[in-house]
Design an enzyme around this catalytic site. Structure first.
Site, PDB file in Angstrom:
ATOM      1  N   GLY A   1       0.830  -1.212   0.000  1.00  0.00           N
ATOM      2  CA  GLY A   1       0.000   0.000   0.000  1.00  0.00           C
ATOM      3  C   GLY A   1       0.848   1.239   0.000  1.00  0.00           C
ATOM      4  N   ASN A   2       0.258   2.364   0.341  1.00  0.00           N
ATOM      5  CA  ASN A   2       1.022   3.612   0.423  1.00  0.00           C
ATOM      6  C   ASN A   2       0.435   4.485   1.524  1.00  0.00           C
ATOM      7  OD1 ASN A   2      -1.017   5.545  -0.807  1.00  0.00           O
ATOM      8  ND2 ASN A   2      -0.868   3.991  -2.402  1.00  0.00           N
ATOM      9  N   ARG A   3       1.068   5.630   1.747  1.00  0.00           N
ATOM     10  CA  ARG A   3       0.749   6.428   2.926  1.00  0.00           C
ATOM     11  C   ARG A   3      -0.315   7.494   2.686  1.00  0.00           C
ATOM     12  NH1 ARG A   3       5.409   9.199   4.701  1.00  0.00           N
ATOM     13  NH2 ARG A   3       6.624   8.607   2.893  1.00  0.00           N
TER      14      ARG A   3
ATOM     15  N   ALA B   1      -4.607   7.494  -4.375  1.00  0.00           N
ATOM     16  CA  ALA B   1      -3.272   6.979  -4.715  1.00  0.00           C
ATOM     17  C   ALA B   1      -3.433   5.479  -4.940  1.00  0.00           C
ATOM     18  CB  ALA B   1      -2.303   7.276  -3.587  1.00  0.00           C
TER      19      ALA B   1
END
Ligand code: CTP
Length: 390
Positions: free
Chosen positions: A200-202, A267
């Protein structure tokens, strides 16, 4: 429109404002606080506006007055706005007719503060004004000049003409997305590795939430497709929660049917693990080999469909922002692309501001600068409204 008058000497100037607003064609509904009525009598405002003036929640037993007034208002202005009413608006206190009406209202709000310099400069008041600005409230003044009690300084109510201009601006922009359907995405996607781990991402979702809220405040019907682990989404838009890029694709394509614009602020993970382990991977088995495969590119799919919808993308770049952004805008068939600079301290994921440019297919770009997420959301909605009005 709704004119809220709160308790300060400058309440007398609200009489002039009432005349100006009526002269500009507005039907002015005045609501006064009890304290305001000690400075200027309600009958003066009733005579100037040609309508009954309300001060109490139970002034009109035939209706739920604060709900009716909130629904009728296309724009609301509080002039003068005391430090007390600014504080109540900032935290959502609804202990009289005016604050209850404003808490219920969905229309654009203009406030014109007036108070003594000490109150205006208090950190508490500064923080309350900052909160209101961040929510999209327009603040006019205060000006510097003579104050009550023979004092001088900042805190004087802005001139009625200046307040009228702000009200007209709010009314013009206020509902420019009414009748439009927007799909907005926000947050990351999580691509599972096994039942407990993911790629995943932040992303926090804040940027997409700001766009969804701005569009909603401007009258749009908004579907907000949200990835996992985000901050609290705004109240109002229809919420669809998803986890993976594939789920986001399905939700966006379904919501995009008949929509006027799609804003992909999410995102979305570009890659996902090819295989998802059915059971939790054990450490003893050694480091897993993760083979990644591309996720569906939702924006490209929408861009290729050429449906007449306005399409807005976001991109994150560390260098050559405009070159890289322009290439993405063209490749994905977008109308607008927000290019964010990432990798610098204080910008990008999780920060309150964006160092960004808005690129447009027609070449009318907004150059790289620092924006609050709300400013960026407002500028995007301006662009979307203009494209839809063509
Ligand atoms: N996007 C999408 N579907 C994906 C990936 C991204 O719809 N599978 C959308 C995002 O929501 C965003 C834009 O496409 O609006 C981002 O495009 P992308 O090419 O992924 O940009 P970056 O993330 O900046 O890509 P890169 O890492 O290649 O620079």
């Amino acid at each position: 429109m709704l004119l809220g008058v709160t308790g300060g000497v400058a309440a007398y100037k609200a009489c002039f404002l009432t005349r100006l607003l009526s002269g500009a064609g507005a039907e002015v509904q005045v609501v006064m606080t009890g304290a305001a009525a000690r400075f200027v009598g309600p009958d003066t405002f009733a005579a100037l506006s040609g309508r009954p003036v309300y001060t109490e929640l139970w002034d009109d037993p035939g209706s739920v007055l604060h709900v009716r007034l909130a629904r009728e208002a296309e724009v609301a202005v509080v002039a003068p706005a005391t430090a007390n009413v600014l504080a109540k608006l900032a935290v959502g206190i609804a202990d009289d007719l005016l604050t209850s009406t404003l808490l219920e209202a969905r229309c654009p709000l203009v406030v014109a503060p007036a108070m003594h310099t000490g109150m205006w400069e208090q950190p508490a008041t500064r923080a309350n004004v900052a909160t209101l600005l961040e929510r999209g409230v327009r603040v006019v003044g205060p000006a510097t000049g003579p104050l009550a009690h023979g004092d001088e300084g900042v805190g004087r109510l802005a001139e009625p003409e200046e307040i009228l201009a702000a009200v007209e601006e709010a009314a013009a922009h206020g509902r420019d997305l009414a009748g439009r359907r927007l799909v907005v995405t926000a947050g990351p996607t999580w691509e599972p590795i096994d039942p407990v781990r993911f790629v995943g991402n932040r992303s926090t979702g804040r940027m997409g939430f700001a766009v969804a809220k701005e569009a909603w405040d401007r009258g749009a019907d908004v579907t907000l497709v949200v990835g996992p682990g985000t901050v609290e989404p705004p109240a109002g838009p229809r919420l669809v929660r998803v986890t993976t890029a594939e789920e986001m694709r399905a939700a966006v394509l379904a919501a995009a049917e008949g929509a006027d614009a799609v804003v992909m602020a999410a995102a979305v993970a570009d890659f996902r693990p090819e295989r998802v382990a059915g059971a939790k991977l054990k450490k003893e088995a050694g480091p897993p080999e993760l083979r990644l495969v591309p996720t569906p590119d939702i924006l490209s799919e929408l861009g290729a469909a050429r449906s007449g919808r306005v399409l807005v993308g976001f991109a994150a770049e560390t260098d050559d922002l405009e070159g890289g952004g322009r290439a993405k805008l063209d490749a994905k068939g977008l109308d607008l692309l927000v290019v964010n600079e990432v990798g610098r301290p204080g910008t990008g994921f999780g920060s309150d501001t964006n160092h960004a440019a808005i690129l447009s297919a027609t070449g009318e770009d907004s150059p790289l600068r620092e924006w609050t997420k709300r400013e960026l959301a407002a500028a995007l909605c301006d662009r979307i409204a203009a494209l839809l009005a063509r």
